[in-house]
Design an enzyme around this catalytic site. Structure first.
Site, PDB file in Angstrom:
ATOM      1  N   ARG A   1      -0.660  -8.632  13.735  1.00 13.67           N
ATOM      2  CA  ARG A   1      -1.027  -7.687  12.584  1.00 13.67           C
ATOM      3  C   ARG A   1      -2.091  -8.322  11.504  1.00 13.67           C
ATOM      4  O   ARG A   1      -2.895  -7.800  11.021  1.00 13.67           O
ATOM      5  CB  ARG A   1       0.019  -6.849  11.917  1.00 13.67           C
TER       6      ARG A   1
ATOM      7  N   ARG B   1      11.198  -1.136  11.032  1.00 18.09           N
ATOM      8  CA  ARG B   1      10.137  -1.075  11.987  1.00 18.09           C
ATOM      9  C   ARG B   1      10.121  -2.167  12.824  1.00 18.09           C
ATOM     10  O   ARG B   1      10.230  -3.180  12.886  1.00 18.09           O
ATOM     11  CB  ARG B   1       8.965  -1.220  11.179  1.00 18.09           C
TER      12      ARG B   1
ATOM     13  N   ARG C   1      11.847  -6.326   5.152  1.00 14.36           N
ATOM     14  CA  ARG C   1      11.842  -4.716   4.610  1.00 14.36           C
ATOM     15  C   ARG C   1      12.665  -3.762   5.285  1.00 14.36           C
ATOM     16  O   ARG C   1      12.734  -3.866   6.872  1.00 14.36           O
ATOM     17  CB  ARG C   1      10.550  -4.488   4.263  1.00 14.36           C
TER      18      ARG C   1
ATOM     19  N   LYS D   1       0.548  -1.042  -0.044  1.00 17.94           N
ATOM     20  CA  LYS D   1      -0.087   0.234  -0.117  1.00 17.94           C
ATOM     21  C   LYS D   1       0.643   1.190  -0.018  1.00 17.94           C
ATOM     22  O   LYS D   1       0.602   2.277  -0.756  1.00 17.94           O
ATOM     23  CB  LYS D   1      -0.967   0.004   1.105  1.00 17.94           C
TER      24      LYS D   1
ATOM     25  N   ARG E   1      -9.545   0.724   8.869  1.00 19.24           N
ATOM     26  CA  ARG E   1      -9.285  -0.564   9.084  1.00 19.24           C
ATOM     27  C   ARG E   1     -10.210  -1.155   9.898  1.00 19.24           C
ATOM     28  O   ARG E   1     -10.165  -2.545  10.204  1.00 19.24           O
ATOM     29  CB  ARG E   1      -7.913  -0.406   9.978  1.00 19.24           C
TER      30      ARG E   1
HETATM   31  P1  AMP Z   1       0.661   0.637   9.044  1.00 15.32           P
HETATM   32  O1  AMP Z   1       1.817   1.647   8.784  1.00 15.32           O
HETATM   33  O2  AMP Z   1      -0.480   0.959   8.329  1.00 15.32           O
HETATM   34  O3  AMP Z   1       1.135  -0.890   9.148  1.00 15.32           O
HETATM   35  O4  AMP Z   1       0.081   0.797  10.797  1.00 15.32           O
HETATM   36  C1  AMP Z   1       1.110   0.464  11.693  1.00 15.32           C
HETATM   37  C2  AMP Z   1       0.309   0.459  12.965  1.00 15.32           C
HETATM   38  O5  AMP Z   1      -0.288   1.655  13.383  1.00 15.32           O
HETATM   39  C3  AMP Z   1      -0.813  -0.724  12.983  1.00 15.32           C
HETATM   40  O6  AMP Z   1      -0.383  -2.129  13.331  1.00 15.32           O
HETATM   41  C4  AMP Z   1      -1.791  -0.129  13.784  1.00 15.32           C
HETATM   42  O7  AMP Z   1      -1.165  -0.558  15.396  1.00 15.32           O
HETATM   43  C5  AMP Z   1      -1.654   1.497  13.741  1.00 15.32           C
HETATM   44  N1  AMP Z   1      -2.782   1.848  12.930  1.00 15.32           N
HETATM   45  C6  AMP Z   1      -2.462   2.451  11.733  1.00 15.32           C
HETATM   46  N2  AMP Z   1      -3.595   2.875  11.131  1.00 15.32           N
HETATM   47  C7  AMP Z   1      -4.468   2.370  11.919  1.00 15.32           C
HETATM   48  C8  AMP Z   1      -6.006   2.477  11.809  1.00 15.32           C
HETATM   49  N3  AMP Z   1      -6.611   3.124  10.882  1.00 15.32           N
HETATM   50  N4  AMP Z   1      -6.689   1.950  13.070  1.00 15.32           N
HETATM   51  C9  AMP Z   1      -6.266   1.285  13.809  1.00 15.32           C
HETATM   52  N5  AMP Z   1      -4.742   1.194  14.032  1.00 15.32           N
HETATM   53  C10 AMP Z   1      -4.088   1.732  12.943  1.00 15.32           C
END
Ligand code: AMP
Length: 217
Positions: free
Chosen positions: A172, A161, A127, A13, A88
């Site tokens: 996740r 990360r 990554r 994404k 989400r």
């Molecule tokens: P990402 O970089 O999109 O994988 O997000 C990293 C982490 O941020 C996720 O595993 C969640 O803990 C939190 N997070 C990001 N976006 C959301 C969302 N829309 N709702 C809830 N948690 C989020």
């Protein structure tokens, strides 16, 4: 154009959002990046969400909805935006529907990147990103051309990360399947869903995404 990129962690994404931003001039809004910068700055919000993120869980809907409402009301979003990582949950999607209706900014498309779990785990495990320009790499799938040097900016330090560790990745993925995957039928019913084979290489996925967006513009 108002877009959502939907897909599990590691589906690409972020990579595709950056390319759409470059090709179509629409701003990328990554909730994961926003939360990570709150954590890095040590803000109250950052303190609240740090442990949730590190465990691979989802940040409460109320926090996320407020964050996106504030962000999309800013001037730089007036021409549109790509949501990467939001919504989400069904509650977030419903709240977004109301926001977009209030701002009179209907959604143009939801692009789903489809990738199977085994491939996601492999992608996430390898990554890392350039600490300077943010370019994404993968030890096996997109290695640095020259060891220790960013291909794009020549940067010499890289970031991994914390939530890309194996145990967290499992949490996740579970959060994705339990809470986020129901958004696929949710948007399909609204006739805005486009599904792309995210197992192809980055350029091929980009091509498929561009073809969808060109048809919409
Ligand atoms: P990402 O970089 O999109 O994988 O997000 C990293 C982490 O941020 C996720 O595993 C969640 O803990 C939190 N997070 C990001 N976006 C959301 C969302 N829309 N709702 C809830 N948690 C989020």
């Amino acid at each position: 154009m108002k877009l959502i990129l939907l897909g599990p962690p590691g589906a690409g994404k972020g990579t595709q959002a950056v390319r759409i931003e470059e090709n179509f001039g629409i701003i990328q809004l990554s909730t994961g990046d926003m939360l990570r910068s709150s954590v890095a700055s040590g803000s109250e919000l950052g303190k609240k969400v740090k442990s949730i993120m590190e465990s691979g869980g989802l940040v409460p809907d109320g926090i996320m909805i407020d964050m996106i409402r504030d962000r999309i009301s800013k001037n730089d979003c007036s021409a549109g935006f790509i949501l990467d990582g939001f919504p989400r949950t069904t509650a977030q999607a419903e709240a977004l529907d109301v926001m977009l209706m209030n701002f009179n900014k209907p959604l143009d498309a939801v692009i789903e990147l489809k990738v199977i779990d085994d491939v996601l785990i492999k992608r996430i495990a390898g990554r890392f990103t350039c600490a300077n320009c943010g370019e994404g790499y993968n030890k096996e799938l997109k290695p640095l051309k020259k060891d220790g040097v960013c291909d794009k900016c020549g940067g010499l330090s890289f970031k991994f990360r914390k939530d890309d560790r194996e145990d967290t990745v499992a949490a996740r993925l579970k959060a994705y399947h339990d809470m986020t995957a129901p958004l696929i039928p949710y948007y399909s019913k609204k006739d805005v869903l486009f599904s792309v084979d995210g197992m192809k290489n980055i350029d091929e996925v980009s091509k498929d995404v561009n073809n969808i967006l060109k048809r919409l513009t």
